[in-house]
Design a protein around this motif. Sequence first.
Motif, PDB file in Angstrom:
ATOM      1  N   MET A   1       0.866  -1.243   0.054  1.00  0.00           N
ATOM      2  CA  MET A   1      -0.101   0.025   0.100  1.00  0.00           C
ATOM      3  C   MET A   1       0.875   1.286  -0.059  1.00  0.00           C
ATOM      4  SD  MET A   1      -3.233   0.387  -0.047  1.00  0.00           S
ATOM      5  CE  MET A   1      -4.745  -0.467   0.937  1.00  0.00           C
ATOM      6  N   HIS A   2       0.738   2.201  -0.904  1.00  0.00           N
ATOM      7  CA  HIS A   2       1.578   3.294  -0.987  1.00  0.00           C
ATOM      8  C   HIS A   2       0.672   4.471  -0.639  1.00  0.00           C
ATOM      9  CE1 HIS A   2       3.052   1.208  -5.072  1.00  0.00           C
ATOM     10  NE2 HIS A   2       3.913   0.959  -3.749  1.00  0.00           N
ATOM     11  N   LYS A   3       1.601   5.434   0.335  1.00  0.00           N
ATOM     12  CA  LYS A   3       0.932   6.689   0.941  1.00  0.00           C
ATOM     13  C   LYS A   3       1.116   7.570  -0.029  1.00  0.00           C
ATOM     14  CE  LYS A   3       1.296   4.980   5.739  1.00  0.00           C
ATOM     15  NZ  LYS A   3       1.050   3.582   5.432  1.00  0.00           N
ATOM     16  N   CYS A   4      -0.070   8.469  -0.508  1.00  0.00           N
ATOM     17  CA  CYS A   4       0.030   9.240  -1.476  1.00  0.00           C
ATOM     18  C   CYS A   4      -0.276  10.748  -1.037  1.00  0.00           C
ATOM     19  CB  CYS A   4      -0.397   8.948  -2.493  1.00  0.00           C
ATOM     20  SG  CYS A   4       0.451   7.536  -3.439  1.00  0.00           S
ATOM     21  N   LEU A   5      -0.178  11.846  -1.667  1.00  0.00           N
ATOM     22  CA  LEU A   5      -0.819  13.065  -1.528  1.00  0.00           C
ATOM     23  C   LEU A   5      -0.942  13.744  -2.803  1.00  0.00           C
ATOM     24  CD1 LEU A   5      -1.645  15.647  -0.099  1.00  0.00           C
ATOM     25  CD2 LEU A   5       0.664  16.270   0.245  1.00  0.00           C
ATOM     26  N   ILE A   6      -2.091  14.276  -3.040  1.00  0.00           N
ATOM     27  CA  ILE A   6      -2.402  15.045  -4.335  1.00  0.00           C
ATOM     28  C   ILE A   6      -2.826  16.253  -3.761  1.00  0.00           C
ATOM     29  CG2 ILE A   6      -4.227  15.393  -6.068  1.00  0.00           C
ATOM     30  CD1 ILE A   6      -4.090  12.443  -6.694  1.00  0.00           C
ATOM     31  N   ILE A   7      -2.344  17.329  -4.574  1.00  0.00           N
ATOM     32  CA  ILE A   7      -2.515  18.674  -4.133  1.00  0.00           C
ATOM     33  C   ILE A   7      -3.013  19.123  -5.603  1.00  0.00           C
ATOM     34  CG2 ILE A   7      -1.758  20.810  -3.418  1.00  0.00           C
ATOM     35  CD1 ILE A   7       0.505  19.775  -1.881  1.00  0.00           C
ATOM     36  N   GLU A   8      -4.127  19.828  -5.581  1.00  0.00           N
ATOM     37  CA  GLU A   8      -4.640  20.133  -7.022  1.00  0.00           C
ATOM     38  C   GLU A   8      -5.933  21.336  -6.639  1.00  0.00           C
ATOM     39  OE1 GLU A   8      -8.370  19.358  -7.612  1.00  0.00           O
ATOM     40  OE2 GLU A   8      -8.180  18.731  -5.588  1.00  0.00           O
ATOM     41  N   ARG A   9      -6.307  21.829  -7.906  1.00  0.00           N
ATOM     42  CA  ARG A   9      -7.235  22.963  -8.036  1.00  0.00           C
ATOM     43  C   ARG A   9      -8.654  22.134  -7.637  1.00  0.00           C
ATOM     44  NH1 ARG A   9      -6.770  27.043 -12.978  1.00  0.00           N
ATOM     45  NH2 ARG A   9      -4.807  27.555 -12.845  1.00  0.00           N
ATOM     46  N   MET A  10      -9.229  23.076  -6.647  1.00  0.00           N
ATOM     47  CA  MET A  10     -10.556  22.354  -6.171  1.00  0.00           C
ATOM     48  C   MET A  10     -11.374  21.875  -7.379  1.00  0.00           C
ATOM     49  SD  MET A  10     -11.041  25.081  -2.874  1.00  0.00           S
ATOM     50  CE  MET A  10     -12.142  23.968  -1.795  1.00  0.00           C
ATOM     51  N   SER A  11     -11.413  22.408  -8.408  1.00  0.00           N
ATOM     52  CA  SER A  11     -12.179  22.042  -9.475  1.00  0.00           C
ATOM     53  C   SER A  11     -12.199  20.691  -9.879  1.00  0.00           C
ATOM     54  CB  SER A  11     -12.075  23.076 -10.785  1.00  0.00           C
ATOM     55  OG  SER A  11     -10.721  23.040 -11.349  1.00  0.00           O
ATOM     56  N   SER A  12     -10.717  19.981  -9.685  1.00  0.00           N
ATOM     57  CA  SER A  12     -10.453  18.589 -10.002  1.00  0.00           C
ATOM     58  C   SER A  12     -10.957  17.734  -8.903  1.00  0.00           C
ATOM     59  CB  SER A  12      -9.272  18.540 -10.579  1.00  0.00           C
ATOM     60  OG  SER A  12      -8.859  19.407 -11.405  1.00  0.00           O
ATOM     61  N   GLU A  13     -11.429  18.091  -7.773  1.00  0.00           N
ATOM     62  CA  GLU A  13     -11.714  17.136  -6.818  1.00  0.00           C
ATOM     63  C   GLU A  13     -12.420  15.984  -6.803  1.00  0.00           C
ATOM     64  OE1 GLU A  13     -13.877  17.488  -2.498  1.00  0.00           O
ATOM     65  OE2 GLU A  13     -12.095  19.063  -2.753  1.00  0.00           O
ATOM     66  N   LYS A  14     -13.556  16.169  -7.625  1.00  0.00           N
ATOM     67  CA  LYS A  14     -14.619  15.283  -7.796  1.00  0.00           C
ATOM     68  C   LYS A  14     -14.025  14.207  -8.677  1.00  0.00           C
ATOM     69  CE  LYS A  14     -19.376  14.202  -8.987  1.00  0.00           C
ATOM     70  NZ  LYS A  14     -19.090  12.616  -9.401  1.00  0.00           N
ATOM     71  N   LYS A  15     -13.233  14.592  -9.828  1.00  0.00           N
ATOM     72  CA  LYS A  15     -12.811  13.755 -10.575  1.00  0.00           C
ATOM     73  C   LYS A  15     -11.774  12.609  -9.990  1.00  0.00           C
ATOM     74  CE  LYS A  15     -13.015  16.610 -14.722  1.00  0.00           C
ATOM     75  NZ  LYS A  15     -12.352  17.312 -15.679  1.00  0.00           N
ATOM     76  N   ILE A  16     -11.212  13.368  -9.125  1.00  0.00           N
ATOM     77  CA  ILE A  16      -9.968  12.551  -8.277  1.00  0.00           C
ATOM     78  C   ILE A  16     -10.751  11.689  -7.479  1.00  0.00           C
ATOM     79  CG2 ILE A  16      -7.953  12.721  -6.634  1.00  0.00           C
ATOM     80  CD1 ILE A  16      -7.108  15.262  -8.268  1.00  0.00           C
TER      81      ILE A  16
END
Length: 198
Positions: A1-16
């Motif tokens: 299991m890999h631990k990850c962090l995504i930092i992105e524009r809030m407009s992409s949140e639902k897609k992610i």
Amino acid sequence: MHKCLIIERMSSEKKILDLLNENGSNNYAIVYGRGAYKGLFDFKEHNRSLIFFETNNEKQIKDYVKNELHFDEGNTGIMITFKGGNMKKNYQLVVTIVSAGFSDEVMNKARQCGATGGTIIDGRGTGAKQASFMGMQIDSQKEIVLSVVPDDIANQMVKSITKFIKEDENVSGICFGLPVSEYIGINLDNNKPEKNKG
């Protein structure tokens, strides 16, 4: 299991989030903050979502954020993986936690060391010594600044920001670096041209 962090524009949140759920990564936490990226004269700010998650399908998620959300273009987002492994270049996630109101000074110190951006999160601190008001304990307000930078810049940043924290009696805080084994995103290579997707 890999631990990850995504930092992105809030407009992409639902897609992610849909992508994570499709890949069986339904154990995640979302925090909201402000992104700061290097403009012509100073740092500019915009809203960001920070999604912490674990996954066994890191490659599929990485391919999606690169090819569909264009994280390899300027000012779109970044995905960081924390795991073992070797890289051609070594990067660190520099984490600074300081008293509220001092994140601009932290970003200035980071820029002087060569950082091109960061993300600022509002938080609160707890500890043995807390202020009180009318008999109630008050948690001190904090700001958390996250920047992904190469090792040499990270070491300079930690020294510079730690010196600032120690020398200013109005500031309390801590600064440290966490090794990053993989990343996909923007503004990490100084020679890479920066694009601004408005």
